[in-house]
Design a protein around this motif. Structure first.
Motif, PDB file in Angstrom:
ATOM      1  N   PHE A 103       0.823  -1.214   0.000  1.00 45.14           N
ATOM      2  CA  PHE A 103       0.000   0.000   0.000  1.00 45.14           C
ATOM      3  C   PHE A 103       0.858   1.266   0.000  1.00 45.14           C
ATOM      4  CE2 PHE A 103      -4.429  -1.401   1.689  1.00 45.14           C
ATOM      5  CZ  PHE A 103      -4.885  -1.463   0.383  1.00 45.14           C
ATOM      6  N   GLY A 104       1.974   1.234   0.727  1.00 39.88           N
ATOM      7  CA  GLY A 104       2.829   2.410   0.804  1.00 39.88           C
ATOM      8  C   GLY A 104       3.361   2.825  -0.557  1.00 39.88           C
ATOM      9  N   ILE A 105       3.911   1.868  -1.276  1.00 39.24           N
ATOM     10  CA  ILE A 105       4.462   2.170  -2.599  1.00 39.24           C
ATOM     11  C   ILE A 105       3.352   2.504  -3.589  1.00 39.24           C
ATOM     12  CG2 ILE A 105       5.797   1.243  -4.529  1.00 39.24           C
ATOM     13  CD1 ILE A 105       7.370   1.955  -1.945  1.00 39.24           C
ATOM     14  N   GLN A 106       2.224   1.819  -3.483  1.00 35.97           N
ATOM     15  CA  GLN A 106       1.095   2.127  -4.357  1.00 35.97           C
ATOM     16  C   GLN A 106       0.614   3.553  -4.141  1.00 35.97           C
ATOM     17  OE1 GLN A 106      -2.864   0.851  -3.398  1.00 35.97           O
ATOM     18  NE2 GLN A 106      -3.146  -0.089  -5.395  1.00 35.97           N
ATOM     19  N   GLY A 107       0.536   3.972  -2.863  1.00 30.41           N
ATOM     20  CA  GLY A 107       0.077   5.322  -2.557  1.00 30.41           C
ATOM     21  C   GLY A 107       1.037   6.385  -3.053  1.00 30.41           C
ATOM     22  N   VAL A 177      10.473  -1.908 -11.762  1.00 29.47           N
ATOM     23  CA  VAL A 177      11.518  -2.619 -11.014  1.00 29.47           C
ATOM     24  C   VAL A 177      11.767  -1.925  -9.679  1.00 29.47           C
ATOM     25  CG1 VAL A 177      13.948  -3.301 -11.001  1.00 29.47           C
ATOM     26  CG2 VAL A 177      12.618  -3.497 -13.101  1.00 29.47           C
ATOM     27  N   GLY A 178      11.778  -0.584  -9.714  1.00 26.35           N
ATOM     28  CA  GLY A 178      12.002   0.177  -8.491  1.00 26.35           C
ATOM     29  C   GLY A 178      10.908  -0.037  -7.470  1.00 26.35           C
ATOM     30  N   SER A 179       9.663  -0.109  -7.926  1.00 24.79           N
ATOM     31  CA  SER A 179       8.551  -0.316  -6.991  1.00 24.79           C
ATOM     32  C   SER A 179       8.654  -1.677  -6.314  1.00 24.79           C
ATOM     33  CB  SER A 179       7.205  -0.196  -7.723  1.00 24.79           C
ATOM     34  OG  SER A 179       7.034  -1.247  -8.654  1.00 24.79           O
ATOM     35  N   ILE A 180       9.013  -2.695  -7.093  1.00 22.00           N
ATOM     36  CA  ILE A 180       9.162  -4.038  -6.520  1.00 22.00           C
ATOM     37  C   ILE A 180      10.302  -4.063  -5.515  1.00 22.00           C
ATOM     38  CG2 ILE A 180       9.737  -6.441  -7.046  1.00 22.00           C
ATOM     39  CD1 ILE A 180       8.345  -6.042  -9.752  1.00 22.00           C
ATOM     40  N   VAL A 184      10.016  -4.849  -1.470  1.00 15.84           N
ATOM     41  CA  VAL A 184      10.843  -5.872  -0.821  1.00 15.84           C
ATOM     42  C   VAL A 184      11.636  -5.272   0.332  1.00 15.84           C
ATOM     43  CG1 VAL A 184      12.808  -7.434  -1.148  1.00 15.84           C
ATOM     44  CG2 VAL A 184      11.007  -7.312  -2.886  1.00 15.84           C
ATOM     45  N   LEU A 185      12.169  -4.065   0.138  1.00 17.45           N
ATOM     46  CA  LEU A 185      12.946  -3.405   1.180  1.00 17.45           C
ATOM     47  C   LEU A 185      12.090  -3.135   2.421  1.00 17.45           C
ATOM     48  CD1 LEU A 185      15.515  -1.909   2.144  1.00 17.45           C
ATOM     49  CD2 LEU A 185      14.579   0.154   1.077  1.00 17.45           C
ATOM     50  N   ILE A 186      10.907  -2.572   2.221  1.00 13.46           N
ATOM     51  CA  ILE A 186      10.015  -2.278   3.348  1.00 13.46           C
ATOM     52  C   ILE A 186       9.645  -3.565   4.078  1.00 13.46           C
ATOM     53  CG2 ILE A 186       7.746  -1.408   4.028  1.00 13.46           C
ATOM     54  CD1 ILE A 186       7.890   0.484   1.601  1.00 13.46           C
ATOM     55  N   PHE A 187       9.280  -4.574   3.303  1.00 12.03           N
ATOM     56  CA  PHE A 187       8.874  -5.848   3.898  1.00 12.03           C
ATOM     57  C   PHE A 187      10.023  -6.493   4.663  1.00 12.03           C
ATOM     58  CE2 PHE A 187       8.108 -10.532   3.353  1.00 12.03           C
ATOM     59  CZ  PHE A 187       7.121 -10.619   4.315  1.00 12.03           C
TER      60      PHE A 187
END
Length: 209
Positions: A103-107, A177-180, A184-187
């Motif tokens: 959700f963070g990256i999507q927002g 690629v950056g969003s993925i 992964v980093l946040i998770f």
């Protein structure tokens, strides 16, 4: 990117609905109350984001988000005794961490592409999308909110959103690629906090009076 964003929202909505129901599982709430809290947890952050952006809320055009959150809430309601077991509950915390990352990256991505307020606004709305539903959940459940606890929750999301916005600024051609990578980093950060029970350092916590 739009299709990826859709599936990101679906997975995150289900994950947040589950945590919303488990937050009140010991309160003796009926099925209707469970549905309300599960759905609010799932869509709350995204709704706040869209209201701020001044665009139609995401679930108005795609009611499937509500449906997914409702189904996840009902399943959790009837499987609560199983899902509350320590090992399984810890696994759900990881799912919640994944939901926050998604959700963070999507927002942040949505705010960026609406050209709303520049980089700072994209980061802020990314964080709002990730933790807004959880904040509403905790207020309604009468619990200490995420921002009032020492959990490493908002910090990983904030760092991931900052990195993603930097990538959008300087390497927009690598947005997917950056969003993925940022998800992964946040998770990974949140998972480490769960696994090792990491908290915000004492030097960054105000003293109780």
């Amino acid at each position: 990117m739009e299709e990826l964003g859709f599936w990101v929202g679906i997975i995150a909505s289900a994950a947040f609905a589950v945590t919303g129901v488990l937050a009140i599982s010991d309160r003796g709430v009926d099925l209707f109350g469970v549905l309300v809290l599960g759905i609010i947890t799932a869509i709350g952050g995204g709704t706040i984001r869209d209201v701020i952006l001044g665009v139609p809320v995401f679930w108005a055009d795609a009611p499937i988000y509500i449906l997914v959150a409702a189904i996840a809430s009902i399943i959790t309601f009837y499987a609560e005794s199983t899902l509350s077991q320590p090992q399984l509950y810890k696994a759900i915390l990881y799912i919640d961490g994944l939901g926050a990352a998604l959700f963070g990256i999507q927002g942040a991505d949505k705010a960026w592409h609406y050209d709303f307020g520049g980089s700072a606004a994209a980061i802020i709305l990314g964080v709002v999308t990730a933790i807004g539903g959880g904040l509403i959940r905790d207020v309604l459940a009468g619990r200490k909110t995420l921002l009032m606890s020492y959990e490493l929750y908002a910090i990983p999301v904030s760092l991931g959103c900052m990195l993603y916005v930097l990538l959008l600024n300087y390497f927009p051609e690598h947005a997917i690629v950056g969003s993925i990578a940022c998800i992964v980093l946040i998770f990974a950060f949140r998972s480490a906090a769960i696994y090792w029970n990491l908290k915000v350092p004492v030097m960054f916590i105000s003293r109780k009076k």
